[in-house]
Design a protein around this motif. Structure first.
Motif, PDB file in Angstrom:
ATOM      1  N   ASN A 168      -2.619  -8.503  -4.185  1.00 15.34           N
ATOM      2  CA  ASN A 168      -3.315  -7.275  -3.852  1.00 15.34           C
ATOM      3  C   ASN A 168      -2.142  -6.241  -3.058  1.00 15.34           C
ATOM      4  O   ASN A 168      -0.864  -6.671  -3.055  1.00 15.34           O
ATOM      5  CB  ASN A 168      -4.512  -7.364  -2.725  1.00 15.34           C
ATOM      6  CG  ASN A 168      -3.835  -8.021  -1.248  1.00 15.34           C
ATOM      7  OD1 ASN A 168      -2.906  -7.850  -0.854  1.00 15.34           O
ATOM      8  ND2 ASN A 168      -4.782  -8.648  -0.586  1.00 15.34           N
ATOM      9  N   SER A 169      -2.330  -5.213  -2.684  1.00 18.14           N
ATOM     10  CA  SER A 169      -1.450  -3.928  -2.325  1.00 18.14           C
ATOM     11  C   SER A 169      -0.494  -4.587  -0.950  1.00 18.14           C
ATOM     12  O   SER A 169       0.637  -4.447  -0.873  1.00 18.14           O
ATOM     13  CB  SER A 169      -2.108  -3.011  -1.822  1.00 18.14           C
ATOM     14  OG  SER A 169      -2.992  -3.200  -0.762  1.00 18.14           O
ATOM     15  N   ALA A 170      -1.107  -5.517  -0.274  1.00 14.67           N
ATOM     16  CA  ALA A 170      -0.272  -6.013   0.930  1.00 14.67           C
ATOM     17  C   ALA A 170       0.795  -7.008   0.395  1.00 14.67           C
ATOM     18  O   ALA A 170       1.683  -7.027   1.286  1.00 14.67           O
ATOM     19  CB  ALA A 170      -1.191  -6.545   1.853  1.00 14.67           C
TER      20      ALA A 170
ATOM     21  N   SER B 280      -4.022  -1.698  -5.638  1.00 14.27           N
ATOM     22  CA  SER B 280      -4.634  -2.917  -5.742  1.00 14.27           C
ATOM     23  C   SER B 280      -5.596  -2.672  -6.935  1.00 14.27           C
ATOM     24  O   SER B 280      -6.362  -1.929  -7.124  1.00 14.27           O
ATOM     25  CB  SER B 280      -5.698  -3.398  -4.762  1.00 14.27           C
ATOM     26  OG  SER B 280      -4.713  -3.724  -3.454  1.00 14.27           O
TER      27      SER B 280
ATOM     28  N   HIS C  16      -4.492  -1.827   4.527  1.00 14.04           N
ATOM     29  CA  HIS C  16      -3.745  -0.744   3.725  1.00 14.04           C
ATOM     30  C   HIS C  16      -4.250   0.027   2.480  1.00 14.04           C
ATOM     31  O   HIS C  16      -3.972   1.141   2.600  1.00 14.04           O
ATOM     32  CB  HIS C  16      -2.809  -2.055   2.923  1.00 14.04           C
ATOM     33  CG  HIS C  16      -1.510  -1.376   2.310  1.00 14.04           C
ATOM     34  ND1 HIS C  16      -1.542  -1.055   1.030  1.00 14.04           N
ATOM     35  CD2 HIS C  16      -0.170  -1.353   2.841  1.00 14.04           C
ATOM     36  CE1 HIS C  16      -0.030  -0.512   0.849  1.00 14.04           C
ATOM     37  NE2 HIS C  16       0.207  -0.716   1.704  1.00 14.04           N
ATOM     38  N   ASP C  17      -5.322  -0.572   2.399  1.00 15.72           N
ATOM     39  CA  ASP C  17      -6.123   0.142   0.993  1.00 15.72           C
ATOM     40  C   ASP C  17      -6.909   1.436   1.476  1.00 15.72           C
ATOM     41  O   ASP C  17      -7.230   2.320   0.605  1.00 15.72           O
ATOM     42  CB  ASP C  17      -7.057  -0.873   0.185  1.00 15.72           C
ATOM     43  CG  ASP C  17      -6.210  -1.653  -0.743  1.00 15.72           C
ATOM     44  OD1 ASP C  17      -5.057  -1.522  -1.003  1.00 15.72           O
ATOM     45  OD2 ASP C  17      -6.901  -2.651  -1.421  1.00 15.72           O
TER      46      ASP C  17
ATOM     47  N   ARG D 281      -4.887  -6.204   3.435  1.00 14.57           N
ATOM     48  CA  ARG D 281      -5.193  -5.143   2.265  1.00 14.57           C
ATOM     49  C   ARG D 281      -6.575  -4.228   2.829  1.00 14.57           C
ATOM     50  O   ARG D 281      -6.682  -3.119   2.224  1.00 14.57           O
ATOM     51  CB  ARG D 281      -5.742  -5.869   1.006  1.00 14.57           C
ATOM     52  CG  ARG D 281      -6.386  -5.013  -0.144  1.00 14.57           C
ATOM     53  CD  ARG D 281      -6.968  -5.864  -0.977  1.00 14.57           C
ATOM     54  NE  ARG D 281      -7.757  -4.607  -1.942  1.00 14.57           N
ATOM     55  CZ  ARG D 281      -8.408  -4.958  -2.924  1.00 14.57           C
ATOM     56  NH1 ARG D 281      -8.367  -6.283  -3.278  1.00 14.57           N
ATOM     57  NH2 ARG D 281      -9.006  -4.075  -3.631  1.00 14.57           N
TER      58      ARG D 281
END
Length: 284
Positions: A98-100, A121, A74-75, A71
């Motif tokens: 989270n976004s991952a 996220s 990624h974020d 993340r």
């Protein structure tokens, strides 16, 4: 090197143990409340696919744990429009994620030709679900502004489903979302939430909690969006499993023998997600 191997082995042992613990809860729930564990058209469970499903769930949870730090990368990736005006696909994770969590699904969608795909996220998971829902709204509005699209498609895992429904019902997201596709979402709460500290969203996601009952009143599928719910009879986080069946949804789709985390990595689920994204409007 020995310490690293030890820590990796410990992490895998932990995820396998958690998977088995949650499947004990799943088994107890099915035995104690068989009528609530029934899914439309479900066939009796078979031993071998059940064991394989448990192994896949343990592997999926292990992947989630090891990919969690991604993340941080990624974020920080800037949100940008690849095809201006094309409806974005926004991926909304579940409790503690989270976004991952959506790396595989995001890659698969982009590979299949979906250009504007974003995974977001929201934090921290222990605060009030209504505040988390506002973060979902903020993400959607930011991405719509970047892409220049009028509406977005939302794919929501676990708690992401109720948060999105709340945002569409109460936080001004209505009219900005075309399709909502939920994966293993406890639309009517989950008894598993009782194992977590009774704080914020965990308490609000308990089976038939006041927050959940509020969502179920009047319009369970608010915001003039099209709803699709994908779920499994072996979801070990959504108890009873029938709470993933969303009343009023355009379609409820059962993908058997998959655990809660395995839904994120299943090609069968991905096929259903793409089918829902492409589904034409039904004649009234």
């Amino acid at each position: 090197m020995g310490l690293i191997i030890f820590l990796l082995a410990l992490a895998v042992l932990t995820t396998v143990s958690i998977t088995l613990l949650f499947y004990l809860c799943w088994y107890y729930d099915r035995r104690s409340f068989p009528e609530q564990a029934e899914l439309p058209g479900e066939q009796p469970l078979r031993l071998l696919p059940t064991v394989v499903g448990m192994a896949k769930e343990a592997a999926a949870l292990t992947i989630l744990v090891f990919s969690y730090p991604l993340r941080l990368i990624h974020d920080t990736s800037p949100a940008r429009s690849r095809h201006h005006g094309e409806a974005p696909v926004i991926l909304v994770h579940g409790y503690g994620g989270n976004s991952a969590n959506f790396l595989f699904m995001q890659w698969r969608l982009k590979w299949r030709g979906w250009s504007n795909v974003y995974s977001v996220s929201y934090t921290p998971p222990h605060i009030n679900a209504r505040k988390l829902s506002q973060q979902v709204v903020d993400h959607v509005e930011r991405i719509l502004a970047v892409t220049g699209a009028e509406k977005a498609h939302l794919i929501c895992h676990s708690m992401g489903g109720p948060l999105t429904r709340y945002a569409l019902k109460n936080l001004g997201l209505a009219g900005k979302v075309d399709r909502v596709i939920t994966l293993g979402s406890p639309h009517y709460g989950s008894r598993i939430a009782g194992l977590f500290p009774p704080l914020g969203a965990a308490a609000q996601l308990r089976y038939q909690s006041p927050f959940i009952r509020e969502l179920a009143t009047e319009q369970p599928c608010p915001g003039n969006a099209r709803y699709f719910s994908i779920f499994s009879n072996m979801d070990n986080f959504v108890l009873p499993v029938s709470t993933a069946v969303l009343h009023g949804a355009e379609e409820n789709i059962h993908v058997p023998y998959l655990g809660h985390c395995a839904l994120l990595y299943s090609t069968r689920v991905m096929d259903q997600v793409e089918r829902c994204l492409l589904a034409p409007v039904k004649d009234s």
